[in-house]
Write a protein that holds these residues in place. Structure first.
Motif, PDB file in Angstrom:
ATOM      1  N   TYR A  51     -13.010   0.284   1.317  1.00 58.35           N
ATOM      2  CA  TYR A  51     -14.230   1.057   1.535  1.00 58.35           C
ATOM      3  C   TYR A  51     -15.468   0.169   1.381  1.00 58.35           C
ATOM      4  O   TYR A  51     -16.390   0.216   2.200  1.00 58.35           O
ATOM      5  N   ILE A 111      -8.024   0.698  -2.164  1.00 59.73           N
ATOM      6  CA  ILE A 111      -8.821   1.596  -1.336  1.00 59.73           C
ATOM      7  C   ILE A 111     -10.314   1.350  -1.566  1.00 59.73           C
ATOM      8  O   ILE A 111     -11.098   1.320  -0.604  1.00 59.73           O
ATOM      9  N   GLU A 121       0.271   8.198   2.214  1.00 63.01           N
ATOM     10  CA  GLU A 121      -0.555   9.314   1.749  1.00 63.01           C
ATOM     11  C   GLU A 121       0.254  10.247   0.868  1.00 63.01           C
ATOM     12  O   GLU A 121      -0.235  10.730  -0.151  1.00 63.01           O
ATOM     13  N   GLU A 168      -3.506   1.026  -6.256  1.00 61.66           N
ATOM     14  CA  GLU A 168      -3.841   1.576  -4.949  1.00 61.66           C
ATOM     15  C   GLU A 168      -5.303   1.994  -4.889  1.00 61.66           C
ATOM     16  O   GLU A 168      -5.976   1.773  -3.880  1.00 61.66           O
ATOM     17  N   LYS A 169      -5.828   2.560  -5.955  1.00 68.14           N
ATOM     18  CA  LYS A 169      -7.235   2.954  -5.997  1.00 68.14           C
ATOM     19  C   LYS A 169      -8.126   1.725  -5.808  1.00 68.14           C
ATOM     20  O   LYS A 169      -9.091   1.768  -5.033  1.00 68.14           O
ATOM     21  N   PRO A 213       0.828  -1.206   0.000  1.00 70.63           N
ATOM     22  CA  PRO A 213       0.000   0.000   0.000  1.00 70.63           C
ATOM     23  C   PRO A 213       0.859   1.252   0.000  1.00 70.63           C
ATOM     24  O   PRO A 213       1.999   1.243   0.456  1.00 70.63           O
TER      25      PRO A 213
END
Length: 103
Positions: free
Chosen positions: A97, A93, A14, A89-90, A11
Motif C-alpha cells: 500500500y 500488505i 484472502e 502478512e499485515k 503471501p
C-alpha cells in the motif's frame, strides 16, 4: 516461523487472511463466513468447502487450535504462530500500500 510455514502462507490467500483475522476471538466456521461477509460488505463470501479445508490445514500446521465444541460446531482460535503469520502478512500488505501511494 519456519521456512515451510512462510513458504505456504506468505503471501496469504484472502481466505487464509480473513480466517486468521476473524479468529482473534474464538469462533466457528459459519461465524467466520458471516463475519467476513459483513466485514467486506458481501464482496467476499467464503464457500464451505474452502473454509473447512483451510481450517483443517491451518489447524494441522499450528496456526489455529481447536478450543471446544458448541452445538456441534467446532470453535477455533488463532495461535501464537498464527498471529506471527498474520502480522507478517499485515506488514507485507502495508508495504504494498505504501509503495502504491508513492507512485
Amino acid at each position: 516461523m519456519d521456512a515451510h510455514i512462510k513458504k505456504v502462507y506468505v503471501p496469504m490467500t484472502e481466505t487464509g487472511f480473513y480466517i486468521l483475522l476473524c479468529l482473534q476471538e474464538p469462533n466457528h466456521g459459519y461465524g467466520i463466513v458471516q463475519e467476513v461477509k459483513t466485514m467486506t460488505g458481501g464482496d467476499i463470501v467464503l464457500a464451505p468447502g474452502t473454509m473447512y479445508g483451510s481450517l483443517s490445514k491451518m489447524e494441522k500446521d499450528g496456526l489455529i487450535s481447536f478450543v471446544r465444541e458448541e452445538d456441534k460446531r467446532k470453535i477455533y482460535e488463532i495461535t501464537a504462530l498464527g498471529r506471527e503469520v498474520l502480522e507478517t502478512e499485515k506488514k507485507r500488505i502495508d508495504r504494498l500500500y505504501r509503495n502504491m501511494k508513492e507512485m
